[in-house]
Design an enzyme around this catalytic site. Structure first.
Site, PDB file in Angstrom:
ATOM      1  N   THR A 154     -20.601   6.501  21.908  1.00 15.46           N
ATOM      2  CA  THR A 154     -20.592   7.916  22.283  1.00 15.46           C
ATOM      3  C   THR A 154     -19.464   8.236  23.240  1.00 15.46           C
ATOM      4  O   THR A 154     -18.949   9.356  23.251  1.00 15.46           O
ATOM      5  CB  THR A 154     -21.954   8.276  22.912  1.00 15.46           C
ATOM      6  OG1 THR A 154     -22.956   8.110  21.918  1.00 15.46           O
ATOM      7  CG2 THR A 154     -21.993   9.707  23.421  1.00 15.46           C
TER       8      THR A 154
ATOM      9  N   TYR B 206     -23.268  14.720  17.164  1.00 17.55           N
ATOM     10  CA  TYR B 206     -21.881  14.266  17.181  1.00 17.55           C
ATOM     11  C   TYR B 206     -21.793  12.966  16.409  1.00 17.55           C
ATOM     12  O   TYR B 206     -22.808  12.373  16.044  1.00 17.55           O
ATOM     13  CB  TYR B 206     -21.430  14.032  18.628  1.00 17.55           C
ATOM     14  CG  TYR B 206     -22.207  12.917  19.291  1.00 17.55           C
ATOM     15  CD1 TYR B 206     -23.451  13.160  19.871  1.00 17.55           C
ATOM     16  CD2 TYR B 206     -21.732  11.611  19.279  1.00 17.55           C
ATOM     17  CE1 TYR B 206     -24.192  12.143  20.433  1.00 17.55           C
ATOM     18  CE2 TYR B 206     -22.468  10.581  19.847  1.00 17.55           C
ATOM     19  CZ  TYR B 206     -23.690  10.849  20.416  1.00 17.55           C
ATOM     20  OH  TYR B 206     -24.420   9.841  20.972  1.00 17.55           O
TER      21      TYR B 206
ATOM     22  N   THR C  71     -24.007   2.811  23.884  1.00 18.29           N
ATOM     23  CA  THR C  71     -25.060   2.420  24.818  1.00 18.29           C
ATOM     24  C   THR C  71     -26.263   1.777  24.129  1.00 18.29           C
ATOM     25  O   THR C  71     -27.032   1.067  24.774  1.00 18.29           O
ATOM     26  CB  THR C  71     -25.531   3.639  25.638  1.00 18.29           C
ATOM     27  OG1 THR C  71     -25.912   4.665  24.736  1.00 18.29           O
ATOM     28  CG2 THR C  71     -24.429   4.133  26.550  1.00 18.29           C
ATOM     29  N   ASP C  72     -26.432   2.024  22.820  1.00 16.24           N
ATOM     30  CA  ASP C  72     -27.644   1.552  22.127  1.00 16.24           C
ATOM     31  C   ASP C  72     -27.832   0.042  22.261  1.00 16.24           C
ATOM     32  O   ASP C  72     -28.952  -0.430  22.484  1.00 16.24           O
ATOM     33  CB  ASP C  72     -27.586   1.919  20.639  1.00 16.24           C
ATOM     34  CG  ASP C  72     -27.735   3.418  20.392  1.00 16.24           C
ATOM     35  OD1 ASP C  72     -27.990   4.160  21.359  1.00 16.24           O
ATOM     36  OD2 ASP C  72     -27.582   3.840  19.222  1.00 16.24           O
TER      37      ASP C  72
ATOM     38  N   LYS D 178     -31.528  -0.350  28.362  1.00 18.95           N
ATOM     39  CA  LYS D 178     -31.511   1.095  28.128  1.00 18.95           C
ATOM     40  C   LYS D 178     -32.953   1.591  28.093  1.00 18.95           C
ATOM     41  O   LYS D 178     -33.750   1.127  27.282  1.00 18.95           O
ATOM     42  CB  LYS D 178     -30.798   1.400  26.805  1.00 18.95           C
ATOM     43  CG  LYS D 178     -30.568   2.886  26.555  1.00 18.95           C
ATOM     44  CD  LYS D 178     -29.752   3.155  25.284  1.00 18.95           C
ATOM     45  CE  LYS D 178     -29.442   4.651  25.172  1.00 18.95           C
ATOM     46  NZ  LYS D 178     -28.655   4.993  23.967  1.00 18.95           N
TER      47      LYS D 178
HETATM   48  N1  LIG Z   1     -24.805   6.832  23.822  1.00 19.21           N
HETATM   49  C1  LIG Z   1     -24.367   6.083  22.811  1.00 19.21           C
HETATM   50  O1  LIG Z   1     -23.335   5.471  22.950  1.00 19.21           O
HETATM   51  C2  LIG Z   1     -25.206   6.039  21.550  1.00 19.21           C
HETATM   52  C3  LIG Z   1     -24.510   5.599  20.307  1.00 19.21           C
HETATM   53  N2  LIG Z   1     -25.406   5.635  19.183  1.00 19.21           N
HETATM   54  C4  LIG Z   1     -23.977   4.181  20.404  1.00 19.21           C
HETATM   55  O2  LIG Z   1     -24.602   3.309  20.913  1.00 19.21           O
HETATM   56  O3  LIG Z   1     -22.918   3.935  19.917  1.00 19.21           O
END
Ligand SMILES: NC(=O)C[C@H](N)C(=O)O
Length: 330
Positions: free
Chosen positions: A14, A27, A93-94, A166
């Site tokens: 993200t 997005y 973040t996932d 997370k």
């Molecule tokens: N906040 C994020 O980065 C979520 C995204 N789906 C990822 O992990 O790439």
């Protein structure tokens, strides 16, 4: 000049996401390249010589063993050079906690490695990516960051790779260290540390993936009321090397899953008991007679991190007592 040299390795997520408008929460992750990420935060050039490399461009939900091996080898090659003082990795973040822990166990250097991401895409109002990236570079250039293992810098907070997780699908303070608390906080371009991880990491680990072509096959089975043991059967049929149970409570299993994993363990599949609770330790011989079944207890590692330590342990040993020791040291 005298500024430290920091390499930014970009993987997507993200932090590199782009949406239709500043108020739209939908997005696509991984749209913006590493050069745009760097140009968005010119303040970084005051504290470090920055250069970037795009490793992959993916949402971290698609993170996989192949990228992990590539990242570990690239980070090791970079940190072996005298003219690289630290690495910052931009990441979704996932699965950031998983990549961070994999690198914590496979990077062979004291130099700082800092993972960073964002909860809001680059096009959103109050995007958190730029300040998070700046703070990650602040963390990477800080002499106090050396030797603390792989770090995650998010929301003005620095966490250790082993305990960070997370905890919220959308909140900017999603990353927490539920068992140990953060290592420190970033404020006014400065990190204040309050503790260091005690478990072995980076230069202290026995794991070496430089010659590993593929990691052992390890899956996770989830426990819940009236659970099905079909995933256990499927993984055993597919010749998995190890299975982590995401248990209820202190690593307990639904009885059909228990029976399936007891049999799998007897047949040579390495079984680790972990917990879906989000915090606390899965303790050896608490409500389950681990020695009787040859099960390993995960301690404070959550299921997704227990999976990583189990995969790496299986590159070293097939003895469950030795694997249990790994879960005590790492
Ligand atoms: N906040 C994020 O980065 C979520 C995204 N789906 C990822 O992990 O790439």
């Amino acid at each position: 000049g005298d500024l430290p040299n920091i390499k930014i390795l970009a993987t997507g997520g993200t932090i590199a996401g782009a949406g239709q408008s500043a108020t739209d929460s939908s997005y696509t992750a991984g749209k913006v390249g590493v050069d745009s990420l760097i140009h968005a935060v010119p303040q970084m050039t005051k504290i470090a010589n920055i250069s970037g490399e795009q490793v992959v461009s993916i949402g971290s939900q698609d993170m996989n063993d192949e990228v992990w091996l590539k990242l570990a080898n690239r980070v090791n090659a970079l940190l072996a050079k005298d003219d690289v003082d630290g690495v910052v990795i931009t990441h979704g973040t996932d699965t950031m906690e998983e990549t961070a822990y994999f690198l914590d166990l496979t990077v062979k250097s004291d130099k700082p490695v800092v993972l960073v991401g964002a909860m809001r895409p680059s096009t959103a109002m109050s995007a958190d990516g730029p300040v998070n990236l700046y703070n990650a570079v602040v963390t990477a250039v800080d002499a106090e960051s050396k030797g603390r293992g792989v770090l995650v810098a998010m929301n003005d907070t620095v966490f250790d790779a082993r305990d960070v997780t997370k905890t919220s699908t959308t909140a900017v303070d999603t990353f927490q260290s539920p068992n140990m608390g953060p290592l420190g906080y970033v404020h006014n371009s400065d990190v204040k540390y309050q503790r260091s991880p005690e478990r072995h990491h980076t230069t202290e680990t026995v794991f070496d993936v430089s010659k590993v072509k593929a990691l052992p096959k390890v899956g996770i089975v989830y426990n819940y009321a009236n659970a099905t043991d079909l995933p256990v059967k499927a993984m055993v049929d597919a010749d998995f090397d190890g299975i982590v149970s995401a248990g209820v409570g202190n690593g307990n299993m639904y009885h059909t899953i228990f029976d399936g994993l007891a049999k799998a363990s007897k047949d040579g599949v390495m079984v680790v008991r972990s917990a879906r609770t989000g915090s606390g330790s899965t303790t050896l011989d608490a409500e389950v007679d681990d020695a009787k079944y040859g099960f390993v207890a995960s301690g404070t590692l959550n299921p997704q991190k227990a999976r990583i330590l189990l995969m790496l342990s299986l590159t070293q040993t097939q003895d469950y007592k030795e694997v249990q020791k790994m879960f005590q040291y790492y």
